[in-house]
Write an enzyme that holds these catalytic residues in place. Sequence first.
Site, short mmCIF file in Angstrom:
data_model
loop_
_atom_site.label_atom_id
_atom_site.label_comp_id
_atom_site.label_asym_id
_atom_site.label_seq_id
_atom_site.Cartn_x
_atom_site.Cartn_y
_atom_site.Cartn_z
N ARG A 43 0.82 -1.23 0.00
CA ARG A 43 0.00 0.00 0.00
C ARG A 43 0.85 1.28 0.00
O ARG A 43 0.32 2.37 -0.16
CB ARG A 43 -0.98 -0.02 1.18
CG ARG A 43 -1.98 1.12 1.17
CD ARG A 43 -3.09 0.98 2.20
NE ARG A 43 -2.60 0.58 3.51
CZ ARG A 43 -1.96 1.36 4.37
NH1 ARG A 43 -1.72 2.63 4.05
NH2 ARG A 43 -1.55 0.90 5.53
N TYR A 97 -14.88 10.11 -19.94
CA TYR A 97 -15.33 8.78 -19.56
C TYR A 97 -16.51 8.89 -18.57
O TYR A 97 -16.47 9.69 -17.62
CB TYR A 97 -14.15 8.03 -18.93
CG TYR A 97 -14.51 6.68 -18.39
CD1 TYR A 97 -14.86 5.65 -19.24
CD2 TYR A 97 -14.51 6.43 -17.02
CE1 TYR A 97 -15.21 4.41 -18.75
CE2 TYR A 97 -14.84 5.19 -16.52
CZ TYR A 97 -15.20 4.18 -17.39
OH TYR A 97 -15.54 2.95 -16.91
N ASP A 168 -6.59 12.20 -19.19
CA ASP A 168 -6.83 10.77 -19.29
C ASP A 168 -6.31 10.33 -20.66
O ASP A 168 -6.87 10.68 -21.70
CB ASP A 168 -8.33 10.49 -19.14
CG ASP A 168 -8.64 9.00 -19.07
OD1 ASP A 168 -7.91 8.21 -19.70
OD2 ASP A 168 -9.64 8.65 -18.41
N LYS A 193 -7.55 -1.23 -20.09
CA LYS A 193 -7.83 -1.16 -21.52
C LYS A 193 -6.58 -1.55 -22.32
O LYS A 193 -6.17 -2.69 -22.27
CB LYS A 193 -8.33 0.25 -21.87
CG LYS A 193 -9.40 0.77 -20.89
CD LYS A 193 -10.67 -0.04 -20.86
CE LYS A 193 -11.61 0.28 -19.71
NZ LYS A 193 -11.92 1.68 -19.50
C1 LIG Z 1 -12.34 2.42 -18.48
C2 LIG Z 1 -11.91 3.83 -18.42
C3 LIG Z 1 -11.67 4.47 -17.19
C4 LIG Z 1 -11.89 3.78 -15.85
O1 LIG Z 1 -11.03 2.70 -15.69
P1 LIG Z 1 -11.37 1.42 -14.76
O2 LIG Z 1 -10.14 0.59 -14.90
O3 LIG Z 1 -12.61 0.79 -15.31
O4 LIG Z 1 -11.58 1.94 -13.38
C5 LIG Z 1 -11.22 5.77 -17.21
N1 LIG Z 1 -11.04 6.44 -18.37
C6 LIG Z 1 -11.28 5.87 -19.57
C7 LIG Z 1 -11.06 6.67 -20.81
C8 LIG Z 1 -11.72 4.55 -19.64
O5 LIG Z 1 -11.97 4.01 -20.84
#
Ligand SMILES: *Cc1c(COP(=O)(O)O)cnc(C)c1O
Length: 376
Positions: A43, A97, A168, A193
């Site tokens: 952690r 998102y 992001d 992803k």
């Molecule tokens: C899926 C996604 C998230 C969130 O991610 P998790 O791993 O599901 O918590 C944030 N931003 C984008 C662009 C995403 O596609």
Amino acid sequence: MDKNTQCVHSGTISDRVTRGLNTPIFTSSSFEYMDVLENVYPRYFNTPNQKAVVDKLSALENTAGGLLFSSGMAAISTVIFSIAGNGDHVVMQKDIYGGTHHFATAEFERFGIEFTFTSNSVEGFEKAIKNNTRLLYIETPSNPLLLITDIEAAAQLAKSKNILSAIDNTFATPINQNPHDLGIDIVVHSGTKYLGGHSDICCGAVMTTHELIERIQSSAMNFGGSLNATTCQLLERSLKTLGIRVEKQNQNALTIARFLSQHKQVNNVYYPGLETHLGFDIASKQMRGFGGMLAFELDEDRIDPDRFVRKLGLITPALSLGGVETIICAPAVTSHAKISAAERQELGISDGLFRLSVGIEDVDDLTADLEGALSN
Ligand SMILES: *Cc1c(COP(=O)(O)O)cnc(C)c1O
């Protein structure tokens, strides 16, 4: 080193015991503390497997370092809550998102954080910035219409107003886009992803400067969303092929975007690599490839969206994105199902809109599947 070399080699902890080529999985949650420079604990975000992945991602994103989280949302929520607190204001692009959008609307007010959702233009950001603004938060290409935000202009604006900027970078990946090089302070990823890439792990990453890592890490240790050693190892393994996967996905997506834009059953195609896309010029300036995500709108007078998706064979209707397999989803019945039809229309999300996460299959098989489902 160039990207594909970094994917393979950066960060690897060579195994002195067996002389094996791969970073071993260090399963310990208890580490000795006598005569060491820092106390190690999962952690605290400083175990060997976390460090190996962070070093690889730091090379790829050209940042001083980073932190790994148990999900993308753990990364995003920790960043925002470590920068903004009671009485502070955050400016966010509204096309982001869905989970991040919901995080702001559901949680910020309880913690005394004000926020403004804006268009993705720099003028929109500038108008929304107030005296108590601490953070400008953007996402490009955005979900689901692949809007493109000018990263360098957004970063410069944030610097001139003395506020931090975050992006992001999930859709682009560090293979196609390096926002930190363009002046953005903090880069976040849903590693679930493309970084993971095989639709089998959930994780997130924050990549930034030494100074900001210290600040975010001290909150992150309280929030506790760190990533376990086994998933770190799977992520490290996946990242070795990130470059070749994304390059193939870029190629396949461009071919499919061109195929769909010439199809009579399709009204609109949203892909930043098409010259007709609104963000094409900016995307060409800031991206090395245009990514594996695209969206398109069926002509609902000619073809029924539900029938279309049921006729697909290879391409699976499924949630999430970024894996080696091509999947499709209709935002109107998935990510945006909870908002009213009128609001969806305003956002440009019709019942005939589909989002495609293009995989690494042979592209002819993918276009044949689409052609079959599009024919009456
Ligand atoms: C899926 C996604 C998230 C969130 O991610 P998790 O791993 O599901 O918590 C944030 N931003 C984008 C662009 C995403 O596609």
